[in-house]
Design an enzyme around this catalytic site. Structure first.
Site, mmCIF file in Angstrom:
data_model
loop_
_atom_site.group_PDB
_atom_site.id
_atom_site.type_symbol
_atom_site.label_atom_id
_atom_site.label_comp_id
_atom_site.label_asym_id
_atom_site.label_seq_id
_atom_site.Cartn_x
_atom_site.Cartn_y
_atom_site.Cartn_z
ATOM 1 N N CYS A 12 13.738 63.498 -29.851
ATOM 2 C CA CYS A 12 13.454 63.514 -28.415
ATOM 3 C C CYS A 12 13.490 62.074 -27.897
ATOM 4 O O CYS A 12 13.612 61.119 -28.672
ATOM 5 C CB CYS A 12 12.086 64.136 -28.151
ATOM 6 S SG CYS A 12 10.717 63.201 -28.881
ATOM 7 N N HIS A 70 2.437 58.683 -31.319
ATOM 8 C CA HIS A 70 1.294 59.527 -30.950
ATOM 9 C C HIS A 70 0.133 58.735 -30.359
ATOM 10 O O HIS A 70 -0.845 59.322 -29.904
ATOM 11 C CB HIS A 70 0.799 60.297 -32.172
ATOM 12 C CG HIS A 70 1.802 61.265 -32.711
ATOM 13 N ND1 HIS A 70 2.456 61.070 -33.904
ATOM 14 C CD2 HIS A 70 2.287 62.427 -32.217
ATOM 15 C CE1 HIS A 70 3.286 62.074 -34.126
ATOM 16 N NE2 HIS A 70 3.214 62.908 -33.116
ATOM 17 N N CYS A 92 4.719 57.257 -27.043
ATOM 18 C CA CYS A 92 5.614 58.016 -26.173
ATOM 19 C C CYS A 92 5.036 58.092 -24.762
ATOM 20 O O CYS A 92 3.843 58.369 -24.595
ATOM 21 C CB CYS A 92 5.799 59.422 -26.745
ATOM 22 S SG CYS A 92 6.759 60.515 -25.669
ATOM 23 N N HIS A 120 -5.262 66.069 -34.825
ATOM 24 C CA HIS A 120 -3.969 65.428 -34.607
ATOM 25 C C HIS A 120 -4.183 64.060 -33.946
ATOM 26 O O HIS A 120 -4.993 63.933 -33.024
ATOM 27 C CB HIS A 120 -3.096 66.305 -33.702
ATOM 28 C CG HIS A 120 -1.654 65.915 -33.691
ATOM 29 N ND1 HIS A 120 -1.191 64.823 -33.001
ATOM 30 C CD2 HIS A 120 -0.563 66.462 -34.295
ATOM 31 C CE1 HIS A 120 0.114 64.718 -33.158
ATOM 32 N NE2 HIS A 120 0.523 65.695 -33.941
ATOM 33 N N GLU A 122 -2.490 62.366 -31.851
ATOM 34 C CA GLU A 122 -2.244 62.346 -30.400
ATOM 35 C C GLU A 122 -3.487 62.774 -29.628
ATOM 36 O O GLU A 122 -3.890 62.131 -28.657
ATOM 37 C CB GLU A 122 -1.077 63.276 -30.043
ATOM 38 C CG GLU A 122 -0.834 63.388 -28.543
ATOM 39 C CD GLU A 122 0.186 64.452 -28.183
ATOM 40 O OE1 GLU A 122 0.048 65.048 -27.101
ATOM 41 O OE2 GLU A 122 1.120 64.688 -28.973
ATOM 42 N N SER A 217 3.673 68.610 -35.815
ATOM 43 C CA SER A 217 3.188 69.739 -35.021
ATOM 44 C C SER A 217 4.321 70.499 -34.352
ATOM 45 O O SER A 217 4.372 71.732 -34.386
ATOM 46 C CB SER A 217 2.201 69.244 -33.955
ATOM 47 O OG SER A 217 1.785 70.299 -33.112
ATOM 48 N N SER A 260 11.110 64.790 -34.430
ATOM 49 C CA SER A 260 11.068 63.580 -35.254
ATOM 50 C C SER A 260 12.106 63.603 -36.370
ATOM 51 O O SER A 260 12.012 62.824 -37.319
ATOM 52 C CB SER A 260 9.669 63.420 -35.874
ATOM 53 O OG SER A 260 8.686 63.241 -34.875
#
Length: 278
Positions: A12, A70, A92, A120, A122, A217, A260
């Site tokens: 991405c 993250h 990001c 997680h 993030e 994830s 990723s």
């Protein structure tokens, strides 16, 4: 056997950006895995001498620290800056947005609800930006809302890689519970596109190979979606995990890949599939 790639797959924008940043800063370290793909992290180490540290104490030993896609917690970032480290922020932008929203809305007195995995990185980073941790709640389903002290004003954000259908269920549940609800759509567009493309391909394929880190994830979400349509869906990180029997009597192999997953890993897997299926 025919091999078909999903219409949307792989890196991405945020991951491409982070990889580019890391390659431009050799002889540095990332705080936590830059992305959730160990093979790509190994490549960065071998080709660009970009190392990896997993905790604050180790990060403090280096002059230049790259912040992973993250993100990290507000407190850890503050500590590194205070100690004069050169910070290269590869977080990001889609992750930075919910951080900013949580900070702003909590400061205005809203209870914060975060849809995501509390373990997680993030989500740990996003939650750390709240001014009131006692009024910050992390949930994975509408059932997790039961018994929470929400108050009258709630702001909700989502982990960038979560399923929008479940987010909508949580939002609907909150709508009938609180007087004021501010909903922010922080699920990444690339997640939508990859999930939709994987679902479409899984409905016509005989076997699906979903490529990405085991701790990714968004890749795990892709695998779950494919599995709903096709039981012969397999989540792998690289070509070494492929098994010949998966392709026996199969006519169409679909390929999906997490955000990723670099192209070179996908290419290696396709070559290996072609070899073992012929």
């Amino acid at each position: 056997m025919k091999i078909e790639l999903a219409k949307s797959y792989g890196f991405c924008y945020g991951v491409k950006r982070a990889i580019d940043i890391a390659q431009k800063h050799p002889n540095s370290v990332t705080f936590g895995p830059l992305i959730h793909n160990k093979d790509e992290i190994n490549r960065l180490k071998e080709q660009h001498n970009v190392g990896l540290v997993e905790n604050l104490e180790d990060a403090r030993k280096y002059d230049t620290v790259i912040i992973r896609t993250h993100g990290i917690t507000k407190e850890r970032l503050k500590t590194l800056k205070k100690e004069g480290k050169k910070i290269i922020n590869a977080t990001c932008p889609y992750v930075t947005t919910p951080q900013q929203i949580v900070e702003k809305m909590s400061k205005k007195g809203y209870t914060i609800v975060i849809f995501g995995d509390k373990n997680h990185p993030e989500i740990q980073g996003v939650a750390s930006y709240s001014y009131d941790q006692d009024r910050t709640h992390i949930v994975l389903s509408k059932e997790d809302l039961i018994g929470l002290p929400l108050g009258t004003k709630v702001a909700i954000v989502a982990q960038t890689t979560r399923k929008p259908e479940i987010y909508q269920e949580i939002v609907a549940s909150l709508t009938v519970r609180v007087a004021e609800l501010r909903v922010f759509n922080t699920i990444c567009n690339a997640t939508f596109e990859n999930q939709e493309a994987a679902a479409q391909l899984a409905q016509k394929a005989d076997v699906m190979i979903v490529i990405g880190g085991k701790n990714s994830s968004n890749t795990k979400q892709l695998h779950s979606i494919c599995k709903n349509f096709l039981k012969d869906s397999y989540h792998i990180e690289n070509e070494d995990e492929l098994q010949k029997q998966w392709f026996n009597n199969k006519k169409l192999c679909g390929i999906a890949a997490g955000a990723s997953t670099p192209d070179w890993i996908i290419d290696n897997i396709i070559k290996k599939i072609e070899e073992i299926s012929n």
